[in-house]
Write an enzyme that holds these catalytic residues in place. Structure first.
Site, short mmCIF file in Angstrom:
data_model
loop_
_atom_site.label_atom_id
_atom_site.label_comp_id
_atom_site.label_asym_id
_atom_site.label_seq_id
_atom_site.Cartn_x
_atom_site.Cartn_y
_atom_site.Cartn_z
N HIS A 7 -24.06 -31.70 -0.82
CA HIS A 7 -24.40 -32.98 -0.20
C HIS A 7 -25.91 -33.27 -0.17
O HIS A 7 -26.46 -33.76 0.81
CB HIS A 7 -23.84 -33.06 1.22
CG HIS A 7 -22.34 -33.10 1.28
ND1 HIS A 7 -21.58 -33.64 0.26
CD2 HIS A 7 -21.46 -32.70 2.24
CE1 HIS A 7 -20.30 -33.56 0.59
NE2 HIS A 7 -20.21 -32.99 1.78
N HIS A 54 -19.05 -40.15 4.46
CA HIS A 54 -18.37 -38.93 4.91
C HIS A 54 -17.72 -39.11 6.28
O HIS A 54 -17.77 -38.21 7.12
CB HIS A 54 -19.35 -37.76 4.94
CG HIS A 54 -18.72 -36.41 4.78
ND1 HIS A 54 -17.95 -35.84 5.75
CD2 HIS A 54 -18.74 -35.52 3.75
CE1 HIS A 54 -17.54 -34.65 5.36
NE2 HIS A 54 -18.00 -34.44 4.13
N GLU A 79 -13.35 -39.23 0.47
CA GLU A 79 -14.70 -39.40 -0.06
C GLU A 79 -14.63 -39.94 -1.49
O GLU A 79 -14.42 -39.18 -2.43
CB GLU A 79 -15.44 -38.07 -0.04
CG GLU A 79 -15.55 -37.43 1.34
CD GLU A 79 -16.04 -36.01 1.26
OE1 GLU A 79 -17.12 -35.76 0.67
OE2 GLU A 79 -15.32 -35.11 1.75
N ASP A 104 -9.57 -29.71 -0.17
CA ASP A 104 -10.99 -30.03 -0.37
C ASP A 104 -11.17 -30.26 -1.87
O ASP A 104 -11.95 -29.58 -2.52
CB ASP A 104 -11.87 -28.90 0.15
CG ASP A 104 -13.35 -29.30 0.25
OD1 ASP A 104 -13.67 -30.47 -0.07
OD2 ASP A 104 -14.17 -28.44 0.65
N ARG A 161 -20.69 -30.74 -4.41
CA ARG A 161 -21.38 -29.51 -4.81
C ARG A 161 -21.96 -29.58 -6.22
O ARG A 161 -21.36 -30.15 -7.12
CB ARG A 161 -20.41 -28.33 -4.72
CG ARG A 161 -19.93 -28.05 -3.29
CD ARG A 161 -18.87 -26.97 -3.25
NE ARG A 161 -18.53 -26.64 -1.87
CZ ARG A 161 -17.58 -27.27 -1.16
NH1 ARG A 161 -16.89 -28.26 -1.71
NH2 ARG A 161 -17.34 -26.92 0.08
#
Length: 355
Positions: A111, A182, A316, A254, A86
């Protein structure tokens, strides 16, 4: 190595005039096999031997380009760029010049925007039957990013059951870059329930807390005493429903962790007792982002099974989210004459019971 030509859906042809998509498979001497496509320079599947020697596909994905287009989750297995994760308010500045990006995640740019690298048909070259290079030239101003960016993503399948992904990029103007892969992994097998029984280890003392918009606050928190402490193996189920504020904000994990491991040592590991498969992650990147598929739902994958919430986990490897707006984070700036290079390695092992 085998390459198959994949037809583009009719409504796709105008957007990608004179482009074809392909499925490329690589097999090593140990019997492991991966499939890649030039649509999004993405990993489609990874067939890995389990403890019984049976091949299990451990990567979530679809069996057609249409499947990727129709999916609610568009990033399955994809190369993410120009900037993964982000950027707050879809804005950043370089040398006093402000750039505006698509706001496709609330007020954030996520992304690289809707037309990011995941949504491009890349050029390709296959070398030595074990290495695939994908190429994409992003024009100046694409999705609001400055500079013409030339990017190469290489996938190699080694005989040690390793997938090595290397990124390389140059720009003709000052810009920002942040790439990752991803892939969603389920070591029980793609579509085989959720991953909450996976034992996860992340060898990091620190993680980045988020605000309500899931943007790093600029602070760095110690993991000790929190749900984010994976320095010793624990299942995702253990703390994923914690009442800690950070878990509530993301509705699961996350979050980015600080990586101080050398490329020779794994920063993260996941293990399934069900299959015996262990995944280790090695990287040159300063961060590893753990995402537990908090918003997976309804998409039907290759095996015909629905991808449930928490149905896959992503490791990631990347620079930190919102880095262009946070001076304390490692720089993501790329200047003309410079070369950006990074590496991610996914290594698969079999762990015997009791080890």
């Amino acid at each position: 190595m085998t390459t198959y030509k994949l037809p583009l859906p009719k409504d796709f042809e105008g957007k990608y005039k004179n482009k074809n998509t392909h499925l490329i498979t690589l097999t090593n001497r140990a019997g492991m096999q991966i499939a890649l496509t030039d649509f999004g320079a993405r990993l489609v599947s990874a067939l890995v031997p389990d403890r019984n020697g049976d091949l299990i596909d451990v990567v979530l994905g679809f069996d057609s380009i249409q499947g990727y287009l129709n999916a609610k989750e568009h990033y399955h297995g994809a190369t993410i760029g120009r900037f993964c994760n982000r950027i707050a308010n879809g804005k950043f500045s370089i040398d006093g010049n402000e750039y505006s990006l698509p706001q496709n995640n609330g007020s954030n740019c996520l992304h690289g925007g809707n037309e990011g690298f995941h949504n491009k048909v890349w050029d390709r070259q296959v070398s030595f039957n074990k290495l695939v290079d994908f190429y994409y030239v992003s024009p100046d101003g694409e999705e609001g990013f400055p500079g013409e960016l030339k990017t190469t993503v290489s996938y190699e399948l080694t005989n040690f059951n390793e997938i090595i992904i290397k990124f390389r990029a140059t720009s003709n103007a000052p810009t920002v870059v942040n790439f990752t892969n991803h892939a969603y992994f389920n070591l029980n097998g793609e579509g085989n329930g959720d991953v909450l029984n996976h034992e996860v280890t992340i060898l990091s003392n620190e993680f980045l807390p988020l605000n309500e918009d899931q943007i790093p606050t600029g602070e760095i928190f110690l993991v000790e005493g929190t749900a984010f402490d994976f320095r010793q193996p624990k299942t995702l189920a253990e703390d994923i429903n914690s009442q800690e504020e950070q878990i509530k904000i993301a509705q699961g994990y996350d979050h980015s962790y600080v990586n101080n491991q050398p490329i020779s040592e794994p920063i993260a590991t996941a293990y399934s007792k069900e299959s015996g498969i262990e995944l280790q992650v090695f990287t040159t990147e300063p961060g590893i982002h753990l995402y537990t598929g908090n918003f997976l739902s309804d998409d039907v994958g290759k095996s015909g099974k629905k991808y449930l919430r928490f149905g896959g986990l992503c490791f990631e490897a990347q620079h930190f989210p919102d880095s262009p707006n946070q001076d304390i984070f490692p720089s993501v700036r790329l200047n003309p004459g410079e070369v950006f290079e990074s590496e991610i390695k996914f290594k698969f092992n079999i762990r015997k019971p009791g080890n």
